[in-house]
Write an enzyme that holds these catalytic residues in place. Structure first.
Site, short mmCIF file in Angstrom:
data_model
loop_
_atom_site.label_atom_id
_atom_site.label_comp_id
_atom_site.label_asym_id
_atom_site.label_seq_id
_atom_site.Cartn_x
_atom_site.Cartn_y
_atom_site.Cartn_z
N TYR A 31 -26.71 15.49 49.21
CA TYR A 31 -25.27 15.41 50.17
C TYR A 31 -24.13 15.50 49.25
CZ TYR A 31 -22.61 14.22 54.13
OH TYR A 31 -21.69 14.16 55.05
N SER A 57 -16.49 16.13 53.06
CA SER A 57 -16.94 14.44 53.35
C SER A 57 -16.01 13.97 52.07
CB SER A 57 -18.40 14.45 53.16
OG SER A 57 -18.57 12.68 52.86
#
Length: 275
Positions: free
Chosen positions: A181, A168
Site C-alpha cells: 500500500y 494517502s
C-alpha cells in the site's frame, strides 16, 4: 440466471440514461460544461466525489467493480455507472473511450479507485505486492496516458483540464505490514508531479490529495479519543476530500499544479511521544 442478467443490464441502461438526460434533483438549473470521470465511485470517498460534482450539476461518469453499489450510486445521483475492474487495462481503456465518444472529451479525471491490503511482510507474496500496484498505481498511468493521447490528437487544443489522484498520508508514513500500500501511494505521489510536467502543454493540471483517517461508514460509532487525537478535533469524512476536488477543479485555480495536498486534520504535523 438469464432473466437476472437481462434485469441487471436494463438497470445499467437506465442508470446511464438518467445521467445523460436528467439533471440531479434539488440543484441549480445551470448545467456545468465540465465533464467528469471518476474511478472507484460506488462507495466511500469516491461516492462522495460523485455526489459533490453532481450537486454542482457536472456531467459525471464513474466506474467500479461493485455492481450493486454502483447502480445504487447512479440511481441516487444521476451519474453514469460503468462496471469495470480497473486491473483490466482493456476494460478501463474501453470505458474511457466510450465516455469520450459520448461526450467528445473528459475535462476532469479523478483517479480514486484503490484497495487497502495489509499483511505481514514475510506472508506477503510478490504476487500480492503486484496486485496492489495493479489496482492502486497502474490505473492512474493508464487513464492519464489515454486522456493525453486523446487530447494530443485534437485539431483544436483545449485550454482546461484537471487530473486529481487520490494518494494517502501513507506515502510518507507507515505501519508494519503496509509495504504494498505504501509503495502504491508513494508511486502516485511521484507520478503526479511527473504527469504535471508532461501534460503542461495540454493545459492539464495534475495534483494529488492525501487523505488521513477518513471514516467512510458508521461515523457515529467512533470513540471520543478517535476524534480528540486530531488537532482539528474530529475524524475526517469523505466530503472533506470531495470539497477539495471541487476546489482544485475551479478554473481560476490552475496555478495549483504538481502538488500533493494533505487532508488529515493535522495528524502528520503532530509530534507523538509515549509518556
Amino acid at each position: 440466471m438469464a432473466d437476472n442478467y437481462i434485469e441487471r443490464q436494463f438497470e445499467q441502461y437506465q442508470a446511464k440514461k438518467a445521467a445523460w438526460q436528467k439533471p440531479l434533483k434539488h440543484t441549480s438549473k445551470k448545467t456545468n460544461s465540465k465533464r467528469v470521470f471518476i474511478t472507484g465511485g460506488a462507495n466511500g470517498i469516491g461516492k462522495a466525489i460523485v455526489k459533490a460534482f453532481r450537486q454542482k450539476n457536472y456531467p459525471v461518469a464513474f466506474c467500479d467493480k461493485d455492481e450493486t453499489s454502483g447502480l445504487q450510486t447512479a440511481k441516487e445521483t444521476g451519474a453514469a455507472f460503468y462496471l469495470v475492474d480497473i486491473q483490466n487495462k482493456e476494460a478501463l481503456e474501453n470505458c474511457m473511450l466510450k465516455i469520450i465518444k459520448r461526450w467528445g472529451d473528459i475535462d476532469i479525471l479523478i483517479n480514486n479507485a484503490g484497495v487497502s491490503l495489509f499483511s505481514d511482510l514475510t506472508e506477503t507474496s510478490v504476487e500480492d505486492f503486484d496486485q496492489i500496484l495493479s489496482i492502486n498505481l497502474r490505473p492512474v498511468f493508464i487513464t492519464s496516458r489515454l486522456l493525453a493521447i486523446h487530447r494530443k490528437a485534437q485539431d483544436s487544443p483545449q485550454h482546461y483540464g484537471r487530473i486529481i489522484n487520490i494518494c494517502s498520508t501513507r506515502h510518507l508514513m507507515s505501519e508494519p505490514g503496509s509495504e504494498g500500500y505504501a509503495a502504491s501511494k508513494g508511486g502516485i505521489y511521484s507520478l503526479t508531479h511527473a504527469l504535471a510536467l508532461s501534460l503542461a502543454k495540454q493545459h492539464i493540471t495534475v495534483n494529488s490529495i492525501s487523505p488521513g483517517w477518513i471514516q467512510t461508514q458508521e461515523y457515529e460509532l467512533l470513540r471520543p479519543e478517535d476524534h480528540t487525537q486530531h488537532p482539528s478535533g474530529r475524524v475526517g469524512k469523505p466530503e472533506d476530500i470531495a470539497r477539495m476536488c471541487l476546489f482544485l477543479c475551479q478554473e481560476e485555480n490552475d496555478f495549483i499544479n504538481g502538488e500533493n495536498i494533505t487532508i488529515d486534520g493535522g495528524m502528520t504535523k503532530k509530534m507523538i511521544y509515549i509518556e
